[in-house]
Design an enzyme around this catalytic site. Structure first.
Site, PDB file in Angstrom:
ATOM      1  N   HIS A  10     -15.541  38.315  18.687  1.00  0.00           N
ATOM      2  CA  HIS A  10     -15.668  38.109  20.128  1.00  0.00           C
ATOM      3  C   HIS A  10     -14.675  39.026  20.833  1.00  0.00           C
ATOM      4  O   HIS A  10     -13.624  39.370  20.274  1.00  0.00           O
ATOM      5  CB  HIS A  10     -15.366  36.661  20.492  1.00  0.00           C
ATOM      6  CG  HIS A  10     -16.395  35.692  20.029  1.00  0.00           C
ATOM      7  ND1 HIS A  10     -16.452  34.407  20.506  1.00  0.00           N
ATOM      8  CD2 HIS A  10     -17.411  35.800  19.135  1.00  0.00           C
ATOM      9  CE1 HIS A  10     -17.458  33.771  19.933  1.00  0.00           C
ATOM     10  NE2 HIS A  10     -18.045  34.602  19.081  1.00  0.00           N
ATOM     11  N   GLU A  69     -12.517  38.495  23.103  1.00  0.00           N
ATOM     12  CA  GLU A  69     -11.169  37.936  23.201  1.00  0.00           C
ATOM     13  C   GLU A  69     -10.398  38.098  21.902  1.00  0.00           C
ATOM     14  O   GLU A  69      -9.221  38.490  21.914  1.00  0.00           O
ATOM     15  CB  GLU A  69     -11.220  36.430  23.532  1.00  0.00           C
ATOM     16  CG  GLU A  69     -11.945  36.098  24.796  1.00  0.00           C
ATOM     17  CD  GLU A  69     -13.406  35.722  24.593  1.00  0.00           C
ATOM     18  OE1 GLU A  69     -13.868  34.785  25.268  1.00  0.00           O
ATOM     19  OE2 GLU A  69     -14.085  36.361  23.763  1.00  0.00           O
ATOM     20  N   CYS A  83     -14.914  30.554  24.255  1.00  0.00           N
ATOM     21  CA  CYS A  83     -15.393  29.456  23.413  1.00  0.00           C
ATOM     22  C   CYS A  83     -14.184  28.744  22.791  1.00  0.00           C
ATOM     23  O   CYS A  83     -13.041  29.173  22.958  1.00  0.00           O
ATOM     24  CB  CYS A  83     -16.313  30.004  22.319  1.00  0.00           C
ATOM     25  SG  CYS A  83     -15.458  30.978  21.059  1.00  0.00           S
ATOM     26  N   CYS A 124     -12.024  31.029  20.506  1.00  0.00           N
ATOM     27  CA  CYS A 124     -11.172  31.963  21.246  1.00  0.00           C
ATOM     28  C   CYS A 124     -10.068  31.231  21.988  1.00  0.00           C
ATOM     29  O   CYS A 124      -8.941  31.722  22.072  1.00  0.00           O
ATOM     30  CB  CYS A 124     -12.018  32.801  22.190  1.00  0.00           C
ATOM     31  SG  CYS A 124     -13.136  33.929  21.318  1.00  0.00           S
TER      32      CYS A 124
END
Length: 147
Positions: free
Chosen positions: A47, A49, A77, A80
């Site tokens: 992801h 992040e 999410c 993260c």
């Protein structure tokens, strides 16, 4: 947020979900930038992040990003959000909320849990209109293509 939005557009151009992230130092200097690469890297944890946090930690030579800010185009999410807490980021600024998959103000609400050891300042809605439009356009085109 403009740099994170540019990363999100780059993700969309590569067929990735258009999420971009940037980590800035206390003085505002960009330490790291990234966009989703789950498909490209064949990695469900890639992801934006996570990638930006890893790059910023490497740039600083430290596992803690105290005093730093993470700018991201979509509410992180739960995975993260956990990484944000572990990295000890001072603040999280996100653009669009994610009622289905968010882990900050929706879903798991990681920072609100009594077991969360670090809670960054959270600022939501900065750049929301553009980030949400990118996401809607991306998913509409995927549905139209039958993907």
């Amino acid at each position: 947020m403009p740099a994170a939005l540019a990363e999100a557009r780059a993700a969309a151009a590569r067929g990735e979900v258009p999420v971009g992230a940037v980590v800035t130092a206390a003085d505002g200097a960009i330490l790291a930038r990234a966009h989703n690469r789950t498909r490209l890297d064949h990695d469900p944890t890639a992801h934006a992040e996570m990638l930006a946090i890893r790059a910023a930690a490497a740039a600083l030579g430290a596992e803690r990003l105290s005093g730093c800010t993470l700018w991201v185009t979509l509410e992180p999410c739960a995975m993260c959000a956990g990484a944000i807490a572990h990295a000890r980021l001072a603040r999280l600024v996100y653009a669009a909320p994610d009622p289905k998959g968010g882990g900050v103000d929706h879903g798991a609400r990681v920072f609100a849990q009594p077991t969360c050891h670090h809670r960054p300042e959270v600022i939501a809605g900065i750049g929301e209109a553009e980030a949400a439009a990118l996401l809607r356009s991306f998913f509409a085109s995927r549905r139209a293509a039958g993907a």
